[in-house]
Design a protein around this motif. Structure first.
Motif, PDB file in Angstrom:
ATOM      1  N   UNK A 202     -42.816  20.162   3.660  1.00  0.00           N
ATOM      2  CA  UNK A 202     -41.702  20.997   3.175  1.00  0.00           C
ATOM      3  C   UNK A 202     -40.637  20.122   2.504  1.00  0.00           C
ATOM      4  N   UNK A 203     -40.364  18.981   3.125  1.00  0.00           N
ATOM      5  CA  UNK A 203     -39.360  18.076   2.565  1.00  0.00           C
ATOM      6  C   UNK A 203     -39.820  17.559   1.194  1.00  0.00           C
ATOM      7  N   UNK A 204     -41.118  17.264   1.121  1.00  0.00           N
ATOM      8  CA  UNK A 204     -41.689  16.791  -0.148  1.00  0.00           C
ATOM      9  C   UNK A 204     -41.517  17.853  -1.243  1.00  0.00           C
ATOM     10  N   UNK A 205     -41.743  19.127  -0.901  1.00  0.00           N
ATOM     11  CA  UNK A 205     -41.576  20.198  -1.891  1.00  0.00           C
ATOM     12  C   UNK A 205     -40.123  20.216  -2.391  1.00  0.00           C
ATOM     13  N   UNK A 206     -39.183  20.148  -1.454  1.00  0.00           N
ATOM     14  CA  UNK A 206     -37.768  20.127  -1.839  1.00  0.00           C
ATOM     15  C   UNK A 206     -37.461  18.968  -2.771  1.00  0.00           C
ATOM     16  N   UNK A 207     -37.999  17.800  -2.431  1.00  0.00           N
ATOM     17  CA  UNK A 207     -37.746  16.602  -3.245  1.00  0.00           C
ATOM     18  C   UNK A 207     -38.365  16.746  -4.634  1.00  0.00           C
ATOM     19  N   UNK A 208     -39.581  17.270  -4.679  1.00  0.00           N
ATOM     20  CA  UNK A 208     -40.266  17.442  -5.973  1.00  0.00           C
ATOM     21  C   UNK A 208     -39.471  18.407  -6.868  1.00  0.00           C
ATOM     22  N   UNK A 209     -38.955  19.477  -6.267  1.00  0.00           N
ATOM     23  CA  UNK A 209     -38.180  20.447  -7.049  1.00  0.00           C
ATOM     24  C   UNK A 209     -36.904  19.779  -7.562  1.00  0.00           C
ATOM     25  N   UNK A 219     -30.252  21.911 -12.785  1.00  0.00           N
ATOM     26  CA  UNK A 219     -29.972  23.323 -12.452  1.00  0.00           C
ATOM     27  C   UNK A 219     -31.142  23.983 -11.713  1.00  0.00           C
ATOM     28  N   UNK A 220     -30.851  24.449 -10.507  1.00  0.00           N
ATOM     29  CA  UNK A 220     -31.909  25.067  -9.694  1.00  0.00           C
ATOM     30  C   UNK A 220     -31.300  26.063  -8.721  1.00  0.00           C
ATOM     31  N   UNK A 221     -31.950  27.220  -8.596  1.00  0.00           N
ATOM     32  CA  UNK A 221     -31.550  28.217  -7.599  1.00  0.00           C
ATOM     33  C   UNK A 221     -32.673  28.318  -6.582  1.00  0.00           C
ATOM     34  N   UNK A 222     -32.327  28.185  -5.312  1.00  0.00           N
ATOM     35  CA  UNK A 222     -33.336  28.153  -4.258  1.00  0.00           C
ATOM     36  C   UNK A 222     -33.175  29.386  -3.366  1.00  0.00           C
ATOM     37  N   UNK A 223     -34.200  30.222  -3.326  1.00  0.00           N
ATOM     38  CA  UNK A 223     -34.163  31.463  -2.548  1.00  0.00           C
ATOM     39  C   UNK A 223     -35.045  31.252  -1.317  1.00  0.00           C
ATOM     40  N   UNK A 239     -35.993  21.432   6.399  1.00  0.00           N
ATOM     41  CA  UNK A 239     -36.754  20.387   5.704  1.00  0.00           C
ATOM     42  C   UNK A 239     -36.748  20.642   4.191  1.00  0.00           C
ATOM     43  N   UNK A 240     -36.941  21.902   3.787  1.00  0.00           N
ATOM     44  CA  UNK A 240     -36.896  22.246   2.354  1.00  0.00           C
ATOM     45  C   UNK A 240     -35.533  21.881   1.760  1.00  0.00           C
ATOM     46  N   UNK A 241     -34.480  22.277   2.477  1.00  0.00           N
ATOM     47  CA  UNK A 241     -33.114  22.072   1.976  1.00  0.00           C
ATOM     48  C   UNK A 241     -32.760  20.577   1.963  1.00  0.00           C
ATOM     49  N   UNK A 242     -33.227  19.851   2.989  1.00  0.00           N
ATOM     50  CA  UNK A 242     -32.948  18.407   3.047  1.00  0.00           C
ATOM     51  C   UNK A 242     -33.597  17.696   1.860  1.00  0.00           C
ATOM     52  N   UNK A 243     -34.824  18.099   1.527  1.00  0.00           N
ATOM     53  CA  UNK A 243     -35.504  17.506   0.372  1.00  0.00           C
ATOM     54  C   UNK A 243     -34.788  17.842  -0.920  1.00  0.00           C
ATOM     55  N   UNK A 244     -34.422  19.102  -1.068  1.00  0.00           N
ATOM     56  CA  UNK A 244     -33.773  19.573  -2.297  1.00  0.00           C
ATOM     57  C   UNK A 244     -32.405  18.917  -2.494  1.00  0.00           C
TER      58      UNK A 244
END
Ligand SMILES: [Zn+2]
Length: 289
Positions: A202-209, A219-223, A239-244
Motif C-alpha cells: 500500500x505504501x508503495x502504491x502511495x509513493x508511486x502515485x 497535482x493529485x486527488x486521493x479518494x 500506509x497509502x497516505x504515508x506513501x503519498x
C-alpha cells in the motif's frame, strides 16, 4: 420528495442499510461535496494534493447506484474539473480490489479521461467486468485500461504493473491532474477479496502515485475508502497516505503475513496478463509498441 430524499432512486439492494437509508443519501452527498472542495483547493493552488476520506464510490453508475455506492465521486471529480476548470486530460487510477464499473460507464467513450483500473480478476469477484479486452469505445478507444490481477497477486505484481503499464501510460498521456481511488480491500487479510498486498505494498502504491504526479506539477486527488476488515483498514489507509505524502510513519503489519505470500507466487500469471493488456492497447499507445 419524502424524508429519504433521492435514496430510493439510486439504491440497489446492497445499498439498503438497516435503519435510516435517508442518512446514507445525505452522506453520499457530503462525499461529493468533499470531492468538489478537493478539486477547488487544488485548482486554486492552495495544495498540490488533497485526500478525501470516505470517497472512491466507484460502483455508482450514471443513473443508479450499486455496490455500496450511491453517487460516484470519482467520476464527479473528473467531470467537475473538465467542466469548471476546462481540463483536457484527467487520469483516474483505480486501485480498489474491485473493478470500477460505474466510473468505466461514465468515461467509456470520453478521450479526455484515461481510466486505469487495477483490480482482482473479474472472473472471480464482483462486479464481473473489467477484463483486459474492455478498452473503451468510439473517441475513447484505448483510454480505458483494465488490469485484471490474478488471485493472490502481491506487492511484486503490483510493482511490475506500475513499471510496465501505469507509469509509461502516464508519461505518454501527460495528465493535468491524477485522481486515485481505492482503500484497504486489496490487503491479503481483507476477507471480501482475494488479493495479496501487505502494508508495504500500500505504501508503495502511495509513493508511486506521488512520483507519477510530478508529471502534472504534483497535482493529485486521493479518494480513500473501502476495506472490509476493521483491524486492517486504518493501517492500510495510513500506509497509502504515508506513501503519498512521503511521511515517515512506522507501520507494523496487524496480522502475520502467511508464508505463501512471502514470495509473490503469482508473478508468472501477472507477466502473462501484462503482455495481454499491452497487446490490446498497442495500437493506441506508442509506449506498448
Ligand atoms: Zn472494493
Amino acid at each position: 420528495m419524502d424524508e429519504e430524499g433521492d435514496f430510493f432512486q439510486y439504491q440497489a439492494l446492497d445499498n439498503r442499510p438497516i435503519g435510516r437509508p435517508g442518512k446514507v443519501e445525505e452522506a453520499a452527498r457530503l462525499v461529493i461535496g468533499q470531492a468538489k472542495l478537493a478539486a477547488d483547493l487544488i485548482q486554486a493552488g492552495k495544495f498540490q494534493k488533497v485526500i478525501s476520506i470516505g470517497g472512491g464510490l466507484h460502483h455508482a453508475k450514471v443513473a443508479s447506484g450499486e455496490g455500496f455506492c450511491l453517487y460516484n465521486d470519482v467520476a464527479f471529480t473528473a467531470v467537475y474539473l473538465m467542466e469548471k476548470y476546462h481540463l483536457k486530460r484527467v487520469m483516474i487510477l483505480d486501485t480498489d480490489a474491485h473493478a470500477g464499473n460505474g466510473t468505466a460507464e461514465y468515461f467509456i467513450s470520453d478521450p479526455r479521461v484515461l481510466f486505469v483500473d487495477l483490480h482482482q480478476d473479474p472472473g472471480t469477484i464482483y462486479p464481473g467486468t473489467g477484463f483486459a479486452p474492455e478498452i473503451g469505445t468510439g473517441a475513447g478507444i484505448g483510454k480505458t485500461v483494465n488490469i485484471p490481477l490474478p488471485v493472490n497477486a502481491g506487492n511484486d505484481s503490483y510493482k511490475k504493473v506500475f513499471e510496465e503499464i501505469i507509469e509509461p501510460l502516464a508519461k505518454e498521456f501527460r495528465p493535468e491532474i491524477i485522481i486515485r481511488n481505492g482503500g484497504a480491500d486489496p490487503h491479503f487479510n481483507d476477507g471480501l477479496t482475494s488479493l495479496g498486498l501487505t502494508l508495504d505494498g500500500f505504501k508503495m502504491i502511495g509513493r508511486k502515485v506521488r512520483d507519477m504526479a510530478e508529471i502534472c506539477g504534483g497535482k493529485e486527488i486521493d479518494l480513500v475508502a473501502s476495506g472490509y476488515h476493521r483491524g486492517i483498514l486504518p493501517y492500510a489507509w495510513m500506509a497509502l497516505i504515508a506513501g503519498l505524502g512521503n511521511f515517515n510513519v512506522p507501520l507494523e503489519e496487524p496480522s502475520p503475513i502467511p508464508h505463501s505470500l512471502r514470495i509473490d507466487s503469482q508473478m508468472p500469471e501477472t507477466l502473462k496478463m501484462i503482455a495481454e493488456v499491452k497487446a490490446f492497447h498497442k495500437d493506441y499507445w506508442r509506449c506498448f509498441r
